[in-house]
Design a protein around this motif. Structure first.
Motif, PDB file in Angstrom:
ATOM      1  N   TYR A 112       0.489  -1.120   0.015  1.00 40.90           N
ATOM      2  CA  TYR A 112       0.010   0.059  -0.012  1.00 40.90           C
ATOM      3  C   TYR A 112       0.529   1.604   0.500  1.00 40.90           C
ATOM      4  N   PHE A 113       0.616   1.981  -0.471  1.00 41.47           N
ATOM      5  CA  PHE A 113       1.643   3.557  -1.129  1.00 41.47           C
ATOM      6  C   PHE A 113       0.650   4.496  -0.817  1.00 41.47           C
ATOM      7  N   ASP A 114       1.123   5.298   0.677  1.00 43.83           N
ATOM      8  CA  ASP A 114      -0.505   6.146   0.813  1.00 43.83           C
ATOM      9  C   ASP A 114      -0.494   7.681   0.538  1.00 43.83           C
ATOM     10  N   GLU A 115      -1.167   8.821   0.947  1.00 43.37           N
ATOM     11  CA  GLU A 115      -1.753   9.562  -0.643  1.00 43.37           C
ATOM     12  C   GLU A 115      -0.106  10.754  -0.482  1.00 43.37           C
ATOM     13  N   ASN A 116       1.150  10.060   0.499  1.00 49.76           N
ATOM     14  CA  ASN A 116       2.374  10.468   0.530  1.00 49.76           C
ATOM     15  C   ASN A 116       3.331  10.215  -0.172  1.00 49.76           C
ATOM     16  N   LYS A 118       4.272   7.090   1.138  1.00 49.47           N
ATOM     17  CA  LYS A 118       5.077   5.990   1.909  1.00 49.47           C
ATOM     18  C   LYS A 118       4.365   4.334   1.629  1.00 49.47           C
ATOM     19  N   GLU A 119       5.053   3.508   1.752  1.00 49.41           N
ATOM     20  CA  GLU A 119       5.061   2.550   1.619  1.00 49.41           C
ATOM     21  C   GLU A 119       5.017   1.724   2.271  1.00 49.41           C
ATOM     22  N   PHE A 120       3.937   0.973   2.169  1.00 51.73           N
ATOM     23  CA  PHE A 120       3.788  -0.457   3.543  1.00 51.73           C
ATOM     24  C   PHE A 120       3.123  -1.529   3.174  1.00 51.73           C
ATOM     25  N   GLY A 121       3.645  -2.288   3.602  1.00 54.53           N
ATOM     26  CA  GLY A 121       3.489  -4.045   2.752  1.00 54.53           C
ATOM     27  C   GLY A 121       3.219  -5.172   4.309  1.00 54.53           C
ATOM     28  N   ALA A 122       2.812  -6.046   3.161  1.00 54.32           N
ATOM     29  CA  ALA A 122       2.317  -7.463   4.216  1.00 54.32           C
ATOM     30  C   ALA A 122       3.270  -7.875   3.519  1.00 54.32           C
ATOM     31  N   THR A 123       4.538  -8.765   3.404  1.00 51.96           N
ATOM     32  CA  THR A 123       5.231  -9.540   2.605  1.00 51.96           C
ATOM     33  C   THR A 123       5.748 -10.951   3.259  1.00 51.96           C
ATOM     34  N   LEU A 159       7.344  -0.715   5.737  1.00 55.65           N
ATOM     35  CA  LEU A 159       8.295  -1.063   5.030  1.00 55.65           C
ATOM     36  C   LEU A 159       9.900  -1.168   5.272  1.00 55.65           C
ATOM     37  N   SER A 160       9.900   0.280   5.104  1.00 58.35           N
ATOM     38  CA  SER A 160      11.285   0.752   6.181  1.00 58.35           C
ATOM     39  C   SER A 160      11.719   0.992   7.450  1.00 58.35           C
ATOM     40  N   ASP A 161      11.220   0.142   7.962  1.00 60.65           N
ATOM     41  CA  ASP A 161      11.212  -0.100   9.371  1.00 60.65           C
ATOM     42  C   ASP A 161      12.217  -1.360   9.794  1.00 60.65           C
ATOM     43  N   THR A 162      12.891  -1.317  10.311  1.00 60.78           N
ATOM     44  CA  THR A 162      14.568  -2.686  10.161  1.00 60.78           C
ATOM     45  C   THR A 162      13.797  -2.796  11.261  1.00 60.78           C
ATOM     46  N   GLY A 163      13.098  -2.747  12.621  1.00 60.99           N
ATOM     47  CA  GLY A 163      13.173  -3.076  13.948  1.00 60.99           C
ATOM     48  C   GLY A 163      13.118  -4.484  14.143  1.00 60.99           C
ATOM     49  N   LEU A 165      11.078  -7.348  14.537  1.00 62.90           N
ATOM     50  CA  LEU A 165       9.391  -7.612  13.599  1.00 62.90           C
ATOM     51  C   LEU A 165       8.472  -8.025  14.941  1.00 62.90           C
ATOM     52  N   ASP A 166       8.393  -7.890  15.890  1.00 63.09           N
ATOM     53  CA  ASP A 166       7.477  -7.931  16.772  1.00 63.09           C
ATOM     54  C   ASP A 166       7.370  -6.960  17.097  1.00 63.09           C
ATOM     55  N   GLN A 167       7.849  -5.637  16.843  1.00 63.96           N
ATOM     56  CA  GLN A 167       7.647  -4.613  17.745  1.00 63.96           C
ATOM     57  C   GLN A 167       7.230  -3.357  16.805  1.00 63.96           C
ATOM     58  N   ARG A 168       7.016  -3.955  15.066  1.00 66.29           N
ATOM     59  CA  ARG A 168       6.703  -2.778  14.174  1.00 66.29           C
ATOM     60  C   ARG A 168       5.111  -2.326  14.115  1.00 66.29           C
ATOM     61  N   THR A 169       4.505  -1.929  14.111  1.00 70.88           N
ATOM     62  CA  THR A 169       3.474  -1.253  14.428  1.00 70.88           C
ATOM     63  C   THR A 169       2.613  -1.803  13.264  1.00 70.88           C
ATOM     64  N   GLN A 170       1.464  -2.120  13.099  1.00 71.45           N
ATOM     65  CA  GLN A 170       0.819  -2.268  12.517  1.00 71.45           C
ATOM     66  C   GLN A 170      -0.474  -1.365  12.002  1.00 71.45           C
ATOM     67  N   VAL A 171      -0.633  -1.581  10.617  1.00 70.33           N
ATOM     68  CA  VAL A 171      -1.626  -0.470   9.737  1.00 70.33           C
ATOM     69  C   VAL A 171      -2.473  -1.612   9.428  1.00 70.33           C
ATOM     70  N   LEU A 172      -4.186  -1.090   9.502  1.00 70.58           N
ATOM     71  CA  LEU A 172      -4.318  -2.591   9.600  1.00 70.58           C
ATOM     72  C   LEU A 172      -5.659  -1.582   8.015  1.00 70.58           C
ATOM     73  N   ILE A 173      -5.572  -2.532   6.880  1.00 73.11           N
ATOM     74  CA  ILE A 173      -6.485  -2.824   5.611  1.00 73.11           C
ATOM     75  C   ILE A 173      -7.479  -2.594   5.674  1.00 73.11           C
ATOM     76  N   THR A 174      -8.793  -2.942   6.382  1.00 74.86           N
ATOM     77  CA  THR A 174      -9.952  -2.860   6.666  1.00 74.86           C
ATOM     78  C   THR A 174     -11.337  -3.351   5.389  1.00 74.86           C
ATOM     79  N   GLU A 175     -12.233  -3.461   5.181  1.00 72.04           N
ATOM     80  CA  GLU A 175     -13.766  -3.370   4.334  1.00 72.04           C
ATOM     81  C   GLU A 175     -13.022  -2.629   3.153  1.00 72.04           C
ATOM     82  N   GLY A 176     -11.693  -3.931   2.596  1.00 78.79           N
ATOM     83  CA  GLY A 176     -11.113  -2.969   0.964  1.00 78.79           C
ATOM     84  C   GLY A 176     -12.409  -3.760   0.261  1.00 78.79           C
ATOM     85  N   LYS A 177     -12.363  -2.966  -1.070  1.00 82.10           N
ATOM     86  CA  LYS A 177     -13.504  -3.356  -2.220  1.00 82.10           C
ATOM     87  C   LYS A 177     -12.972  -2.889  -3.224  1.00 82.10           C
TER      88      LYS A 177
END
Length: 187
Positions: A112-116, A118-123, A159-163, A165-177
Motif C-alpha cells: 500500500y502506498f499512502d497519499e504521500n 510512503k510504502e507499507f506492506g505485508a510480505t 517497509l522501511s522499519d528495520t526494527g 518484527l514483533d515491535q513494528r506498528t501495525q497498519v490495518l487495511i479493512t473493508e477493501g473492495k
C-alpha cells in the motif's frame, strides 16, 4: 424544398446525437478500503486492472489498484501465486505458503502506498519470520467480461522499519473492495 433539406438535416442531427447516447458506458471501476478506520475511495486510471498470467502449472495474479498520475500514491498492489485457477467466493490467505524454487514463500503479498507515497506492506511469511504479524487476504466474488469484483484486507507494516518484527506498528487495511478490469495472458 428548403424545408425538406432542413428536416433532413434535423433528422440527421437527432440520429447522430441519439446514436452517441446509445453507446455502452464504460464501467465505473473503483477500489475502496479503510486504513486504520479511515475510509479511502478511488476511481481507477488506465494503468489499473487485474492481470491473470498462466505459465504451465503456475499461475500469477497481479492486482494493480492505482489512481491519478502518480502511481505510487493512494495505490494498492497485490500479487498472488498459486497452482490452480482462482475460485469465486474462496478467500485466499497470505499465510498459506507456496513453494517457489525450493523456498517456502507467502502466496500473497500486499503493498500500500499512502497519499504521500510512503510504502507499507505485508510480505513476510510468519512461519519463516518469528515475530512477523504480516497478513493479507482477498476473494473474488464476481467475474464478468467487464471485470472482477472482490474484497481484500491486510495487516501491513512500514517497509522501511528495520526494527524487531514483533515491535513494528501495525497498519490495518479493512473493508477493501474493488471492481477492476481483467487482463488474461498465457505466457
Amino acid at each position: 424544398m428548403k424545408n425538406t433539406i432542413v428536416s433532413i438535416l434535423l433528422l440527421f442531427a437527432v440520429f447522430s446525437f441519439s446514436s452517441c447516447e446509445k453507446e455502452d458506458p464504460k464501467p465505473d471501476y473503483y477500489y475502496s478500503f479503510k486504513v486504520n478506520g479511515v475510509q479511502k475511495e478511488f476511481r481507477i486510471n488506465s494503468e489499473a486492472g487485474i492481470t491473470f498470467l498462466e505459465d504451465g502449472p503456475n499461475r500469477f495474479t497481479l492486482f494493480n489498484m492505482v489512481t491519478g498520475k502518480e502511481l505510487s500514491k493512494n495505490a494498492v498492489i497485490m500479487s498472488f501465486r498459486n497452482t490452480e485457477q482462482i475460485e469465486l467466493g474462496l478467500r485466499y490467505i497470505m499465510q498459506n505458503p507456496i513453494m517457489v524454487n525450493g523456498s517456502l514463500v507467502p502466496s500473497l503479498a500486499l503493498i500500500y502506498f499512502d497519499e504521500n507515497g510512503k510504502e507499507f506492506g505485508a510480505t513476510l511469511l510468519q512461519s519463516e519470520n518469528p515475530g512477523a504479524l504480516d497478513d493479507s487476504s482477498f476473494k473474488i466474488t464476481e467475474f464478468t467480461t467487464e471485470g472482477s469484483v472482490g474484497e481484500f484486507e491486510g495487516v501491513i507494516f512500514d517497509l522501511s522499519d528495520t526494527g524487531p518484527l514483533d515491535q513494528r506498528t501495525q497498519v490495518l487495511i479493512t473493508e477493501g473492495k474493488f471492481f477492476l478490469p481483467n487482463f488474461i495472458s498465457n505466457l
